[in-house]
Design a protein around this motif. Structure first.
Motif, PDB file in Angstrom:
ATOM      1  N   MET A 169       0.797  -1.222   0.000  1.00 17.65           N
ATOM      2  CA  MET A 169       0.000   0.000   0.000  1.00 17.65           C
ATOM      3  C   MET A 169       0.832   1.276   0.000  1.00 17.65           C
ATOM      4  O   MET A 169       0.476   2.255  -0.627  1.00 17.65           O
ATOM      5  CB  MET A 169      -0.945   0.020   1.211  1.00 17.65           C
ATOM      6  N   ALA A 170       1.939   1.307   0.730  1.00 16.63           N
ATOM      7  CA  ALA A 170       2.750   2.529   0.802  1.00 16.63           C
ATOM      8  C   ALA A 170       4.192   2.182   0.466  1.00 16.63           C
ATOM      9  O   ALA A 170       4.655   1.091   0.806  1.00 16.63           O
ATOM     10  CB  ALA A 170       2.675   3.125   2.204  1.00 16.63           C
ATOM     11  N   PRO A 171       4.909   3.114  -0.219  1.00 14.80           N
ATOM     12  CA  PRO A 171       6.311   2.828  -0.555  1.00 14.80           C
ATOM     13  C   PRO A 171       7.139   2.560   0.700  1.00 14.80           C
ATOM     14  O   PRO A 171       7.248   3.405   1.571  1.00 14.80           O
ATOM     15  CB  PRO A 171       6.771   4.104  -1.268  1.00 14.80           C
ATOM     16  N   GLN A 172       7.661   1.367   0.791  1.00 15.37           N
ATOM     17  CA  GLN A 172       8.519   0.982   1.912  1.00 15.37           C
ATOM     18  C   GLN A 172       9.688   0.189   1.372  1.00 15.37           C
ATOM     19  O   GLN A 172       9.585  -0.458   0.335  1.00 15.37           O
ATOM     20  CB  GLN A 172       7.751   0.109   2.906  1.00 15.37           C
ATOM     21  N   GLN A 173      10.786   0.231   2.087  1.00 14.77           N
ATOM     22  CA  GLN A 173      11.965  -0.499   1.632  1.00 14.77           C
ATOM     23  C   GLN A 173      11.753  -2.000   1.688  1.00 14.77           C
ATOM     24  O   GLN A 173      12.334  -2.739   0.922  1.00 14.77           O
ATOM     25  CB  GLN A 173      13.173  -0.113   2.491  1.00 14.77           C
ATOM     26  N   GLY A 174      10.900  -2.478   2.589  1.00 11.83           N
ATOM     27  CA  GLY A 174      10.706  -3.913   2.728  1.00 11.83           C
ATOM     28  C   GLY A 174       9.874  -4.534   1.636  1.00 11.83           C
ATOM     29  O   GLY A 174       9.899  -5.766   1.458  1.00 11.83           O
ATOM     30  N   TYR A 175       9.130  -3.728   0.869  1.00 12.59           N
ATOM     31  CA  TYR A 175       8.224  -4.290  -0.138  1.00 12.59           C
ATOM     32  C   TYR A 175       8.953  -5.021  -1.266  1.00 12.59           C
ATOM     33  O   TYR A 175       8.578  -6.151  -1.591  1.00 12.59           O
ATOM     34  CB  TYR A 175       7.304  -3.202  -0.675  1.00 12.59           C
ATOM     35  N   PRO A 176       9.977  -4.445  -1.884  1.00  5.28           N
ATOM     36  CA  PRO A 176      10.680  -5.201  -2.940  1.00  5.28           C
ATOM     37  C   PRO A 176      11.252  -6.522  -2.433  1.00  5.28           C
ATOM     38  O   PRO A 176      11.201  -7.538  -3.138  1.00  5.28           O
ATOM     39  CB  PRO A 176      11.800  -4.240  -3.379  1.00  5.28           C
TER      40      PRO A 176
END
Length: 200
Positions: A169-176
């Motif tokens: 939902m929100a740009p975070q470093q953990g998403y990729p």
């Protein structure tokens, strides 16, 4: 006679203002460039000394005439512009680290947004790949393990899907990283279900 005197004063004032702008800009730019090089500090000492000399030389070629011309017109103008040049240099020296930090943060933020968008596209591909096993009756019959959460690999896949979806939902470093993990767990679940690599 009075008009000539007024015109001379106006021209002198214009020259002082113009020289002042050039002086302030050249001093600030020179200090800014030198500060940037010192903060980056990627060159060796000899190359840095040489570059420092040329930065100072080029800055002086602009700043010194911009200071001397008004000083010949009026010593007070020269003194005032000298103070303005020093103030510009100090301001550039003190504000440059904050500017570089802001620019670095902005660059990192843009890179993070780009990585997030790439991860979203990859996430969509992985979900579409998994849904084939869930929605296609032939795949359900041939590979039932991919929908059976009692299988450890499928259970890990479902957890990875939930984690990636929660971070999307929100740009975070953990998403990729979560999307990369999802891809790895999907591949592991496909191998455990006996799906040939060319069909995955």
């Amino acid at each position: 006679m009075a008009e000539a005197a007024v015109q001379g004063v106006l021209q002198g004032t214009g020259a002082v203002v113009l020289c002042g702008l050039v002086l302030v800009a050249s001093v600030a730019a020179t200090v800014f460039v030198i500060r940037r090089r010192s903060l980056l500090a990627r060159e060796d000492n000899a190359e840095r000394s040489d570059q420092l000399f040329w930065d100072l030389f080029l800055g002086s070629c602009v700043a010194v005439p911009a200071l001397l011309i008004p000083a010949f017109i009026s010593p007070w103008a020269g003194l005032f512009l000298g103070g303005a040049g020093v103030a510009a240099g100090v301001a550039a020296y003190r504000s440059s680290p904050r500017y570089f930090a802001w620019r670095s943060g902005r660059r990192e933020s843009l890179q993070q947004v780009a990585a997030h968008q790439e991860a979203q596209a990859r996430h969509d591909e992985l979900i579409a790949r998994w849904r084939r096993y869930e929605l296609d009756p032939a795949c359900l019959i041939d590979y039932p393990a991919l929908t059976d959460v009692r299988t450890p690999e499928t259970s890990a896949l479902i957890k990875a899907m939930r984690q990636a979806e929660a971070l999307r939902m929100a740009p975070q470093q953990g998403y990729p990283d979560a999307v990369t993990s999802l891809g790895a767990t999907l591949a592991a679940a496909e191998r455990a279900a006996g799906i040939p690599a060319e069909q995955a």
